[in-house]
Write a protein that holds these residues in place. Structure first.
Motif, PDB file in Angstrom:
ATOM      1  N   ALA A  95       0.808  -1.225   0.000  1.00  0.00           N
ATOM      2  CA  ALA A  95       0.000   0.000   0.000  1.00  0.00           C
ATOM      3  C   ALA A  95       0.840   1.273   0.000  1.00  0.00           C
ATOM      4  CB  ALA A  95      -0.936   0.011   1.203  1.00  0.00           C
ATOM      5  N   PRO A 102      -1.062   6.759  -1.579  1.00  0.00           N
ATOM      6  CA  PRO A 102      -2.277   6.502  -0.802  1.00  0.00           C
ATOM      7  C   PRO A 102      -3.488   7.258  -1.361  1.00  0.00           C
ATOM      8  CG  PRO A 102      -0.426   6.938   0.640  1.00  0.00           C
ATOM      9  CD  PRO A 102       0.043   7.241  -0.749  1.00  0.00           C
ATOM     10  N   TRP A 106      -8.261   5.036   0.899  1.00  0.00           N
ATOM     11  CA  TRP A 106      -7.422   4.232   1.786  1.00  0.00           C
ATOM     12  C   TRP A 106      -7.138   4.988   3.080  1.00  0.00           C
ATOM     13  CZ3 TRP A 106      -3.043   3.059  -2.284  1.00  0.00           C
ATOM     14  CH2 TRP A 106      -3.607   2.388  -3.374  1.00  0.00           C
ATOM     15  N   SER A 136      -0.307   3.392   6.696  1.00  0.00           N
ATOM     16  CA  SER A 136      -1.054   2.724   5.624  1.00  0.00           C
ATOM     17  C   SER A 136      -1.503   1.323   6.007  1.00  0.00           C
ATOM     18  CB  SER A 136      -0.199   2.656   4.357  1.00  0.00           C
ATOM     19  OG  SER A 136       0.089   3.954   3.879  1.00  0.00           O
ATOM     20  N   SER A 137      -1.125   0.880   7.187  1.00  0.00           N
ATOM     21  CA  SER A 137      -1.571  -0.419   7.707  1.00  0.00           C
ATOM     22  C   SER A 137      -1.386  -0.417   9.219  1.00  0.00           C
ATOM     23  CB  SER A 137      -0.770  -1.574   7.070  1.00  0.00           C
ATOM     24  OG  SER A 137       0.586  -1.512   7.459  1.00  0.00           O
ATOM     25  N   PRO A 179      -6.329  -1.147   4.063  1.00  0.00           N
ATOM     26  CA  PRO A 179      -7.535  -0.775   3.328  1.00  0.00           C
ATOM     27  C   PRO A 179      -7.965  -1.900   2.390  1.00  0.00           C
ATOM     28  CG  PRO A 179      -5.936   1.014   3.317  1.00  0.00           C
ATOM     29  CD  PRO A 179      -5.229  -0.177   3.870  1.00  0.00           C
ATOM     30  N   ALA A 182      -6.545  -1.606  -1.268  1.00  0.00           N
ATOM     31  CA  ALA A 182      -5.154  -1.200  -1.484  1.00  0.00           C
ATOM     32  C   ALA A 182      -4.398  -2.308  -2.218  1.00  0.00           C
ATOM     33  CB  ALA A 182      -4.484  -0.907  -0.148  1.00  0.00           C
TER      34      ALA A 182
END
Length: 266
Positions: A95, A102, A106, A136-137, A179, A182
């Motif tokens: 991602a 991004p 997301w 992002s995670s 997400p 992603a």
């Protein structure tokens, strides 16, 4: 087949060495997972380091062939753990990186995840779950929980209530939240091969989040699972070859340097 008989060949055996030679002669992109592959799994993610033998050899390879690190870590986190500069770093399971900016949806999904998890953080910490927010995670580690079975059951109950905007998947003593739409590691490596104009790719990984690459790799790619090559593990992996563990990665890199031959003189 005997339950302990290797179901896929070892990459450093004759068949694997021939595949390595073909791959390295075909303008490849070389892609590696980090934790459990280049760096052994450790009790705390912050303690992970590449062995000097692996770092030195991979640095020499990266000076000659495009190398990508494709990891569940945040890009900034893994960059500080490298003693060389790879061509690409992809983070958060695909991602975050050079081929994935991004998207607003997301970013919104991860905000939903944080809001959802916030009321549970105290309970999770009390049972030994470590929440690692990588923007992002998010990773929920339970390796250090006093009762791992209890921590896993508690996480499974909680994660069943995840929003459809999120994708949840397991790993080695961890659950990951990303997400829903992603890119994954396979999307990332396929995009890097196109961007690089590479003739083929080699990918080395060890965990469930590496399986999408193993499963979607074209037939001419070389895929290597770091972990047992037994019949039982083969049922869970689509990799073509295996290494017994991270301790053999330096040997793999030595073999790759051998197939590349002497570095061109300046």
């Amino acid at each position: 087949m005997h339950p302990m008989q290797p179901a896929r060949p070892h990459i450093l055996g004759p068949e694997g060495q021939a595949a390595l030679a073909r791959t390295l002669a075909s303008s490849p992109l070389l892609a590696f997972d980090f934790d459990g592959t280049l760096a052994p799994i450790v009790a705390l993610p912050s303690m992970a380091r590449m062995p000097a033998a692996v770092s030195e050899r991979l640095g020499r390879i990266a000076a000659r062939v495009p190398v990508a690190i494709v990891t569940g870590r945040e890009v900034a986190d893994v960059r500080q753990r490298l003693d060389f500069e790879p061509r690409y770093i992809v983070g958060s399971h695909g991602a975050e990186g050079p081929v994935a900016e991004p998207a607003p949806v997301w970013v919104s999904a991860m905000a939903v995840a944080r809001d959802w998890l916030q009321p549970h953080r105290g309970t999770l910490e009390a049972i030994g779950v470590q929440l690692e927010d990588k923007r992002s995670s998010i990773a929920l580690h339970y390796r250090n929980a006093p009762d791992r079975a209890l921590a896993r059951r508690s996480l499974e109950r909680l994660l069943r209530t995840a929003s459809p905007a999120l994708h949840v998947f397991g790993g080695k003593m961890v659950f990951n939240i990303v997400p829903a739409h992603a890119p994954d590691k396979a999307d990332a490596v396929l995009a890097l091969v196109r961007q690089e104009g590479a003739g083929t790719a080699l990918f080395v990984g060890d965990d469930l989040n590496d399986e999408p690459v193993f499963q979607r790799a074209p037939a001419h790619w070389l895929t290597i699972k770091v972990g047992p090559g037994t019949e039982r593990s083969a049922a869970r992996s689509a990799a073509r070859f295996f290494l017994a563990g991270p301790s053999e990665v330096a040997d793999l890199l030595d073999a790759m340097l051998g197939h590349l031959g002497p570095a061109p003189s300046l």
